[in-house]
Design a protein around this motif. Structure first.
Motif, PDB file in Angstrom:
ATOM      1  N   ARG A 207      31.055  38.005  42.180  1.00 13.47           N
ATOM      2  CA  ARG A 207      30.758  38.962  41.102  1.00 13.47           C
ATOM      3  C   ARG A 207      32.026  39.388  40.372  1.00 13.47           C
ATOM      4  NH1 ARG A 207      25.775  43.089  42.127  1.00 13.47           N
ATOM      5  NH2 ARG A 207      24.304  41.621  43.067  1.00 13.47           N
ATOM      6  N   GLU A 208      33.090  39.516  41.127  1.00 11.19           N
ATOM      7  CA  GLU A 208      34.365  39.912  40.518  1.00 11.19           C
ATOM      8  C   GLU A 208      34.872  38.808  39.580  1.00 11.19           C
ATOM      9  OE1 GLU A 208      33.163  42.498  43.154  1.00 11.19           O
ATOM     10  OE2 GLU A 208      33.665  40.492  43.886  1.00 11.19           O
ATOM     11  N   TYR A 209      34.706  37.561  40.000  1.00  9.58           N
ATOM     12  CA  TYR A 209      35.119  36.451  39.142  1.00  9.58           C
ATOM     13  C   TYR A 209      34.328  36.446  37.829  1.00  9.58           C
ATOM     14  CZ  TYR A 209      38.030  34.244  42.733  1.00  9.58           C
ATOM     15  OH  TYR A 209      39.021  33.977  43.630  1.00  9.58           O
ATOM     16  N   LEU A 210      33.037  36.716  37.902  1.00  8.23           N
ATOM     17  CA  LEU A 210      32.222  36.778  36.687  1.00  8.23           C
ATOM     18  C   LEU A 210      32.664  37.922  35.778  1.00  8.23           C
ATOM     19  CD1 LEU A 210      28.631  36.064  38.097  1.00  8.23           C
ATOM     20  CD2 LEU A 210      30.044  34.556  36.683  1.00  8.23           C
ATOM     21  N   LEU A 211      32.987  39.075  36.389  1.00 10.01           N
ATOM     22  CA  LEU A 211      33.452  40.230  35.622  1.00 10.01           C
ATOM     23  C   LEU A 211      34.765  39.906  34.909  1.00 10.01           C
ATOM     24  CD1 LEU A 211      33.291  43.237  34.841  1.00 10.01           C
ATOM     25  CD2 LEU A 211      34.437  43.770  37.005  1.00 10.01           C
ATOM     26  N   ILE A 212      35.685  39.251  35.632  1.00 12.70           N
ATOM     27  CA  ILE A 212      36.981  38.908  35.052  1.00 12.70           C
ATOM     28  C   ILE A 212      36.814  37.879  33.935  1.00 12.70           C
ATOM     29  CG2 ILE A 212      39.199  37.794  35.533  1.00 12.70           C
ATOM     30  CD1 ILE A 212      38.971  39.006  38.379  1.00 12.70           C
ATOM     31  N   PHE A 213      35.943  36.898  34.168  1.00 12.22           N
ATOM     32  CA  PHE A 213      35.745  35.853  33.166  1.00 12.22           C
ATOM     33  C   PHE A 213      35.168  36.441  31.873  1.00 12.22           C
ATOM     34  CE2 PHE A 213      33.556  32.289  31.130  1.00 12.22           C
ATOM     35  CZ  PHE A 213      34.536  31.308  31.189  1.00 12.22           C
ATOM     36  N   SER A 214      34.324  37.450  32.005  1.00 13.19           N
ATOM     37  CA  SER A 214      33.704  38.046  30.820  1.00 13.19           C
ATOM     38  C   SER A 214      34.640  38.989  30.080  1.00 13.19           C
ATOM     39  CB  SER A 214      32.431  38.799  31.210  1.00 13.19           C
ATOM     40  OG  SER A 214      32.737  39.903  32.049  1.00 13.19           O
ATOM     41  N   THR A 215      35.622  39.555  30.769  1.00 15.60           N
ATOM     42  CA  THR A 215      36.542  40.511  30.140  1.00 15.60           C
ATOM     43  C   THR A 215      37.929  39.938  29.895  1.00 15.60           C
ATOM     44  OG1 THR A 215      37.230  41.419  32.283  1.00 15.60           O
ATOM     45  CG2 THR A 215      35.359  42.470  31.197  1.00 15.60           C
ATOM     46  N   SER A 216      38.234  38.764  30.489  1.00 17.69           N
ATOM     47  CA  SER A 216      39.562  38.141  30.392  1.00 17.69           C
ATOM     48  C   SER A 216      40.652  39.050  30.947  1.00 17.69           C
ATOM     49  CB  SER A 216      39.893  37.772  28.937  1.00 17.69           C
ATOM     50  OG  SER A 216      38.962  36.852  28.440  1.00 17.69           O
ATOM     51  N   SER A 217      40.301  39.918  31.881  1.00 19.23           N
ATOM     52  CA  SER A 217      41.286  40.841  32.450  1.00 19.23           C
ATOM     53  C   SER A 217      40.999  41.065  33.921  1.00 19.23           C
ATOM     54  CB  SER A 217      41.257  42.184  31.701  1.00 19.23           C
ATOM     55  OG  SER A 217      42.087  43.124  32.342  1.00 19.23           O
ATOM     56  N   SER A 218      42.012  40.858  34.756  1.00 19.41           N
ATOM     57  CA  SER A 218      41.829  41.063  36.191  1.00 19.41           C
ATOM     58  C   SER A 218      41.771  42.538  36.553  1.00 19.41           C
ATOM     59  CB  SER A 218      42.973  40.388  36.966  1.00 19.41           C
ATOM     60  OG  SER A 218      44.228  40.915  36.573  1.00 19.41           O
ATOM     61  N   GLU A 219      42.259  43.412  35.664  1.00 22.24           N
ATOM     62  CA  GLU A 219      42.284  44.841  35.982  1.00 22.24           C
ATOM     63  C   GLU A 219      40.878  45.436  36.058  1.00 22.24           C
ATOM     64  OE1 GLU A 219      42.698  47.238  31.837  1.00 22.24           O
ATOM     65  OE2 GLU A 219      44.560  46.466  32.661  1.00 22.24           O
ATOM     66  N   ALA A 220      39.910  44.802  35.359  1.00 21.79           N
ATOM     67  CA  ALA A 220      38.548  45.315  35.383  1.00 21.79           C
ATOM     68  C   ALA A 220      37.953  45.260  36.779  1.00 21.79           C
ATOM     69  CB  ALA A 220      37.677  44.529  34.414  1.00 21.79           C
ATOM     70  N   ALA A 221      38.467  44.347  37.613  1.00 23.36           N
ATOM     71  CA  ALA A 221      37.928  44.175  38.961  1.00 23.36           C
ATOM     72  C   ALA A 221      38.780  44.849  40.028  1.00 23.36           C
ATOM     73  CB  ALA A 221      37.797  42.685  39.282  1.00 23.36           C
ATOM     74  N   LEU A 222      39.788  45.621  39.622  1.00 21.93           N
ATOM     75  CA  LEU A 222      40.681  46.255  40.600  1.00 21.93           C
ATOM     76  C   LEU A 222      39.953  47.171  41.582  1.00 21.93           C
ATOM     77  CD1 LEU A 222      43.429  47.060  41.779  1.00 21.93           C
ATOM     78  CD2 LEU A 222      43.718  48.630  39.868  1.00 21.93           C
ATOM     79  N   PRO A 223      39.121  48.122  41.122  1.00 27.02           N
ATOM     80  CA  PRO A 223      38.440  48.992  42.087  1.00 27.02           C
ATOM     81  C   PRO A 223      37.513  48.213  43.018  1.00 27.02           C
ATOM     82  CG  PRO A 223      38.248  49.869  39.853  1.00 27.02           C
ATOM     83  CD  PRO A 223      38.769  48.484  39.739  1.00 27.02           C
ATOM     84  N   ARG A 224      36.850  47.184  42.463  1.00 24.42           N
ATOM     85  CA  ARG A 224      35.946  46.378  43.280  1.00 24.42           C
ATOM     86  C   ARG A 224      36.710  45.580  44.339  1.00 24.42           C
ATOM     87  NH1 ARG A 224      30.726  45.645  41.516  1.00 24.42           N
ATOM     88  NH2 ARG A 224      30.691  43.749  42.786  1.00 24.42           N
ATOM     89  N   LEU A 225      37.891  45.078  43.977  1.00 28.05           N
ATOM     90  CA  LEU A 225      38.687  44.328  44.951  1.00 28.05           C
ATOM     91  C   LEU A 225      39.108  45.226  46.107  1.00 28.05           C
ATOM     92  CD1 LEU A 225      40.120  41.736  45.810  1.00 28.05           C
ATOM     93  CD2 LEU A 225      42.096  42.443  44.437  1.00 28.05           C
ATOM     94  N   ILE A 226      39.522  46.446  45.797  1.00 28.02           N
ATOM     95  CA  ILE A 226      39.908  47.388  46.847  1.00 28.02           C
ATOM     96  C   ILE A 226      38.738  47.647  47.792  1.00 28.02           C
ATOM     97  CG2 ILE A 226      40.545  49.798  47.279  1.00 28.02           C
ATOM     98  CD1 ILE A 226      42.231  49.695  44.731  1.00 28.02           C
ATOM     99  N   ALA A 227      37.560  47.920  47.211  1.00 26.47           N
ATOM    100  CA  ALA A 227      36.381  48.214  48.033  1.00 26.47           C
ATOM    101  C   ALA A 227      35.967  47.000  48.864  1.00 26.47           C
ATOM    102  CB  ALA A 227      35.231  48.666  47.136  1.00 26.47           C
ATOM    103  N   LYS A 228      36.006  45.832  48.266  1.00 28.29           N
ATOM    104  CA  LYS A 228      35.546  44.643  48.974  1.00 28.29           C
ATOM    105  C   LYS A 228      36.513  44.203  50.071  1.00 28.29           C
ATOM    106  CE  LYS A 228      32.004  42.257  46.506  1.00 28.29           C
ATOM    107  NZ  LYS A 228      31.492  40.952  46.089  1.00 28.29           N
ATOM    108  N   MET A 229      37.796  44.361  49.850  1.00 31.07           N
ATOM    109  CA  MET A 229      38.753  43.970  50.891  1.00 31.07           C
ATOM    110  C   MET A 229      38.673  44.924  52.084  1.00 31.07           C
ATOM    111  SD  MET A 229      39.743  41.233  49.631  1.00 31.07           S
ATOM    112  CE  MET A 229      40.890  40.715  50.899  1.00 31.07           C
TER     113      MET A 229
END
Length: 477
Positions: free
Chosen positions: A276-298
Motif C-alpha cells: 500500500r505504501e508503494y502505491l501511495l508513493i507511486f501516486s504522489t511521487s514522494s516518499s514522504e507521504a508514506a513516512l507515518p505509515r512506514l513508522i507504524a508498519k515497521m
C-alpha cells in the motif's frame, strides 16, 4: 446553554474539505509540455531551436536558489547528525550505514552512467552558457593545481559565499555555521530554528519556480529535438530506462542481499507487506507521504519503537539511495550530451560533493534538480545549462527515486534493528506470512499533516506534500 449551542453549531458545520494536491496538475502539464516540445522540434526545427531561452531561463531560476538551498539543508543537516549521534549505538550505526549506502549508490550511478552513456552522440557543445555570463558564478582563478582549488573554496567574506554563486564556498560556510551552532548547545537553538524558518521560505520559492517547469521543459525539449531530431528523444528514453533498471536492481539485488544476510528476511516478502505504501508513493511521487505509515508498519513488524524512531526519520534525510543514483547518472548524461565528458578525477570530486549535498534533497519538488545543478556548477559551470535537458524527464524519474529511497529506509530499519538485536524475529515471520495482518484502522492520521511533524530537518519541514509551507522543525533537529 452556550456549550450546547456550540456543539450544535459544530454538528451543523460542513466538514472541512482536504486541500487537493495540486502537484498532480504539474505532473500532467510537464508531460503535455514535453510531448508538445517534441512535436514542435520535429515539425518546426528552427522554431524549436529559437525556443531555447525558455529552458535557459528556467535553469537560471534554479541556479538563483541553489546557494540558499545548500546552506539551509547543510546547516540543519549537521544538527541532525549531532542529534542522531547522541542517541548511542543505534544512532552511530545508522549514520555509518547511511553514509556507506549513499556512497555506494552514488558509485553505482557513476558506473552505470559510464557504461550506458545515454547522452553520447547528442553533441550539444554549442548549447552552453557563455563563460562571461557566469560572472561571479563561474570559477574564480586562484592559480593552478590543488593549491588554487583549495584557495578558491575560501570566500572573501562569510556573506559573499551566499551571493557569489560559488557552491563550494557556500558548502564551506554552511558546514562552519552548522558546527558552530552545534558546539553552542542550547544557545544555538534559536538560530537553528531561524534557519528552519528560512528553509521553509526557500523551499516555498523553489516550489513556486517548479510551476514554471512545463515552460522550461517545453523550450528545452523543443530546442534539443529541433537541433538533433529523434536522437534526443531516444537518448532521454535511454536515460530513463537505464535509471529505472538500475533502481530495480539496486533494491532487489543490493538491498535484498543485505537484508537477507543480516536479518534473514526476503526482500519480496517485505515489499509485499509494504504494498500500500508503494502505491501511495507511486501516486504522489514522494516518499514522504508514506513516512507515518512506514513508522507504524515497521513497529508492527517487530522492530522496537526506539530503533524505528531513530532510523526512519533520520534515514529520510541521510539515506536517499534513489536520489544518489539519479544525481550521478544525471550529471554524466548532461556532460556526455554536451560533448564534454567528465574525467575520472572530476567524477570522484563530484561524488564527494554529492555525498554531502544530497542530504536533504528529497521531500520537496525540484530539490533533486537544484542539487544536480549545484554539483555541476561547483565543478563544471560550463555544463550548467545542460540541466534543462533533465527538466523534461525529471518528473518521469521521480517515482523510481521515491520508491528506491523508501525501500532503502525500510531495509535499513530491519537491518539496523537486527544488528542491535532489537527485532522480534518470530513476529517478523508471523507478520510477513500474513498470520498477523496490519490493522489499517490504527492509521487515523493524515499523512500530509504528520510528515511535517515527524520528518527530519534536512528533508521535510520545508513544505508539506500539498505544497504549503509547514512549521519548521524544532531547533533540536
Amino acid at each position: 446553554m452556550y456549550s450546547s449551542d456550540t456543539s450544535a453549531s459544530q454538528t451543523l458545520r460542513p466538514p472541512v474539505k482536504k486541500k487537493r494536491d495540486r502537484t498532480h496538475y504539474l505532473y500532467i502539464t510537464v508531460i503535455a509540455a514535453v510531448l508538445l516540445g517534441i512535436v514542435v522540434g520535429l515539425v518546426l526545427p528552427d522554431v524549436g531551436v529559437a525556443l531555447k531561452p525558455l529552458g535557459t531561463g528556467f535553469v537560471a531560476l534554479i541556479k538563483m536558489i541553489i546557494a540558499p538551498v545548500i546552506f539551509c539543508t547543510i546547516v540543519l543537516g549537521v544538527g541532525s547528525v549531532a542529534k542522531a549521534a547522541t542517541v548511542g549505538k543505534v544512532g552511530g550505526l545508522a549514520l555509518l550505514y547511511f553514509i556507506v549506502m549513499s556512497t555506494f549508490a552514488l558509485a553505482i550511478g557513476l558506473v552505470v552512467g559510464n557504461v550506458v552513456q545515454p547522452g553520447e552522440g547528442l553533441d550539444l557543445a554549442n548549447a552552453h552558457f557563455d563563460q562571461s555570463s557566469l560572472g561571479a558564478g563561474g570559477q574564480e582563478s586562484h592559480g593552478e593545481g590543488t593549491a588554487g582549488f583549495i584557495l578558491g573554496i575560501i570566500p572573501t567574506t562569510m556573506f559573499s559565499a551566499l551571493t557569489s554563486g560559488q557552491i563550494l564556498q557556500t558548502l564551506l560556510i554552511a558546514l562552519l555555521v552548522g558546527f558552530a551552532l552545534q558546539s553552542m548547545g542550547a544557545a544555538g537553538q534559536p538560530v537553528l530554528k531561524a534557519v528552519g524558518y528560512l528553509q521553509a521560505v526557500v523551499f516555498k520559492i523553489l516550489s513556486m519556480i517548479m510551476w514554471l517547469a512545463p515552460i522550461g521543459a517545453f523550450g528545452a525539449i523543443a530546442a534539443v529535438v529541433g537541433a538533433t531530431g529523434m536522437k534526443a528523444v531516444f537518448s532521454l528514453l535511454g536515460l530513463m530506462v537505464a535509471f529505472y533498471i538500475t533502481c530495480i536492481l539496486f533494491v532487489v539485488v543490493v538491498l535484498g542481499l543485505i537484508l537477507k544476510l543480516v536479518s534473514g528476511v526476503n526482500i519480496f516478502k517485505l515489499m509485499k507487506y509494504l504494498g500500500r505504501e508503494y502505491l501511495l508513493i507511486f501516486s504522489t511521487s514522494s516518499s514522504e507521504a508514506a513516512l507515518p505509515r512506514l513508522i507504524a508498519k515497521m513497529e508492527h513488524l517487530g522492530v522496537s519503537k526506539p530503533v524505528v524512531g531513530i532510523v526512519v526519520p533520520t534515514g529520510y534525510s541521510f539515506n536517499l539511495d534513489g536520489t544518489a543514483i539519479y544525481l550521478t547518472m544525471g550529471a554524466l548524461f548532461v556532460a556526455d550530451a554536451m560533448g564534454k565528458p567528465l574525467q575520472i578525477g572530476e567524477q570522484i570530486a563530484l561524488l564527494v560533493f554529492m555525498i554531502i549535498a544530497s542530504k536533504g534533497a528529497a521531500g520537496v519538488t525540484g530539490a533533486g534538480i537544484a542539487t544536480l545543478a549545484a554539483g555541476l556548477q561547483s565543478h563544471r559551470p560550463d555544463l550548467l545549462d545542460g540541466v534543462d535537458l533533465i527538466v523534461g524527464i525529471d518528473r518521469f524519474m521521480s517515482e523510481a527515486r521515491a520508491l528506491t529511497n523508501f525501500s532503502g529506509n525500510a531495509v535499513a530499519t530491519l537491518v539496523l534493528g537486527a544488528w542491535v538485536k532489537e527485532v522480534d524475529k518470530a513476529r517478523v515471520q508471523r507478520v510477513l506470512s500474513g498470520a498477523e495482518p496490519f490493522d489499517e484502522t490504527t492509521l487515523a492520521v493524515d499523512p500530509h499533516a504528520s510528515v511535517t511533524q515527524s520528518a527530519p530537518a534536512g528533508e521535510v519541514g520545508a513544505t508539506s506534500t500539498t505544497g504549503t509551507p509547514s512549521t519548521p522543525p524544532p531547533a533540536a533537529h
